[in-house]
Scaffold this motif. Structure first.
Motif, short mmCIF file in Angstrom:
data_model
loop_
_atom_site.label_atom_id
_atom_site.label_comp_id
_atom_site.label_asym_id
_atom_site.label_seq_id
_atom_site.Cartn_x
_atom_site.Cartn_y
_atom_site.Cartn_z
N VAL A 1 0.86 -1.18 0.00
CA VAL A 1 0.00 0.00 0.00
C VAL A 1 0.90 1.23 0.00
CG1 VAL A 1 -1.83 1.23 1.21
CG2 VAL A 1 -1.73 -1.28 1.31
N LEU A 2 0.72 2.10 -0.98
CA LEU A 2 1.61 3.25 -1.15
C LEU A 2 0.91 4.57 -0.88
CD1 LEU A 2 4.26 4.59 -2.25
CD2 LEU A 2 3.19 4.51 -4.52
N ILE B 1 7.68 3.75 -8.87
CA ILE B 1 7.26 3.47 -7.49
C ILE B 1 5.77 3.13 -7.46
CG2 ILE B 1 6.93 4.50 -5.22
CD1 ILE B 1 9.46 6.17 -5.77
N ILE B 2 4.98 3.88 -8.22
CA ILE B 2 3.54 3.62 -8.27
C ILE B 2 3.25 2.25 -8.87
CG2 ILE B 2 1.37 4.36 -9.36
CD1 ILE B 2 2.49 7.26 -9.18
N ASP C 1 0.56 -2.31 -4.98
CA ASP C 1 -0.69 -3.03 -5.26
C ASP C 1 -1.88 -2.09 -5.21
OD1 ASP C 1 0.13 -5.92 -5.48
OD2 ASP C 1 0.99 -5.46 -3.51
N VAL C 2 -1.80 -1.11 -4.31
CA VAL C 2 -2.86 -0.11 -4.21
C VAL C 2 -2.22 1.18 -3.69
CG1 VAL C 2 -3.53 -0.71 -1.84
CG2 VAL C 2 -5.20 0.36 -3.36
N THR C 3 -2.77 2.32 -4.09
CA THR C 3 -2.25 3.61 -3.66
C THR C 3 -3.32 4.36 -2.86
OG1 THR C 3 -2.93 4.65 -5.74
CG2 THR C 3 -0.69 3.76 -5.62
N LEU C 4 -2.87 5.34 -2.08
CA LEU C 4 -3.77 6.08 -1.20
C LEU C 4 -3.83 7.55 -1.59
CD1 LEU C 4 -2.72 4.59 2.25
CD2 LEU C 4 -4.55 3.82 0.71
#
Length: 318
Positions: free
Chosen positions: A173-174, A242-243, A247-250
């Motif tokens: 999670v990024l 990096i993105i 798996d998912v970004t915030l």
């Protein structure tokens, strides 16, 4: 294009593209001089060189302290003056970041600066319809004088067919961005605390720094978060890779009023990369995106909803 803007900033590139799509020729009246007065002198010198050929002067973001100068320069001969406000200084410093109390005379001066800037300009550019409504109401601007120009991601933020993302042992999670109240970093930390025992395979990478960084690091230590890694700001050119590794970004999860009005860079960039995004359910988000089509919405400030959405996505995303 009049100012000391970053020539490669997403907002500047977006506004350039907006005018180019209208068939306009762009002339950069840009300064990199240090110090406010040297900047002004350099801009005046450049403007005088180009003024015969230009019909419209756009004060670029951030240009809240330059509108008065551009106004003086565009009186004789008269030219159209546009102010790319993008954000309100009052809304940012007083309402959201709370750096100045609303009752402080400094706050009144900041509001007056926003008000005067917007009324000196013939047209004000803003980034969402929700933001337009705020500007119209807060600074008494006729809606017809405000134009929405949605922010676009730089060309480097695109799906990468050559990048093979392989789901590892952890679900990554990024988050990246400035540590300001708008982001709701505390909400992300609380979601991590909720998940760390039952879902130890979920890992959070937090990239950035800023106003609340020290307080958030202290909070992470107090909660003994072992599923979170803090990293400094990354270079813009490194962010697409990096993105794509996440798996998912915030997005943002703050409970302030500004959260409801903006679509942050990170949401636009991650969506452009084709990586799932979780962010607060706001009127601004609904202007451009639909729930479930790469973007997943939770109530602002709700850490339990955020944690639940992360678990839901880690069980469904390939």
């Amino acid at each position: 294009m009049f100012g000391f803007h970053d020539l490669h900033a997403p907002r500047h590139l977006t506004v350039r593209k907006y005018y180019e799509s209208k068939g306009k020729t762009i002339v950069e009246c840009h300064t990199s001089q240090k110090g406010f007065l040297p900047k002004c002198r350099d801009l005046v010198r450049q403007f005088r060189r180009h003024r015969k050929d230009c019909k419209t002067v756009v004060v670029t973001f951030p240009g809240h302290h330059l509108v008065w100068l551009a106004w003086l320069l565009t009186r004789f001969p008269r030219k159209i003056l546009v102010f790319d406000a993008f954000i309100s200084a009052y809304d940012t410093l007083v309402t959201d970041r709370k750096k100045v109390h609303p009752g402080n005379p400094v706050a009144w001066f900041i509001w007056l600066t926003d008000f005067i800037d917007c009324h000196l300009a013939d047209e004000v550019l803003i980034d969402t319809k929700a933001h337009k409504e705020y500007f119209s109401r807060a600074f008494r601007i006729h809606p017809a004088d405000i134009t929405v120009v949605y922010l676009e991601a730089p060309e480097s933020f695109r799906p990468d067919p050559h990048h093979k993302h392989v789901r590892g042992e952890t679900f990554e999670v990024l988050f990246y961005g400035s540590y300001i109240p708008l982001q709701g970093i505390d909400v992300i930390l609380k979601a991590a605390a909720i998940l760390q025992d039952r879902h130890a395979h979920v890992h959070f990478t937090m990239i950035g720094g800023g106003q609340t960084y020290a307080a958030m690091r202290l909070l992470a230590t107090e909660w003994k978060l072992n599923n979170m890694t803090f990293k400094p700001f990354a270079r813009l050119q490194d962010l697409p890779t990096i993105i794509h590794d996440a798996d998912v970004t915030l997005g943002i999860f703050g409970t302030g009023e500004k959260t409801q009005r903006v679509i942050p860079h990170k949401v636009i960039e991650c969506m452009a990369c084709g990586v799932p995004v979780i962010t607060a359910d706001t009127p601004a988000i609904h202007e451009r995106y639909k729930e479930g089509q790469g973007i997943y919405l939770v109530p602002a400030g709700d850490a339990h909803a955020l944690a639940g959405k992360i678990v839901e996505l880690q069980s469904t995303e390939p």
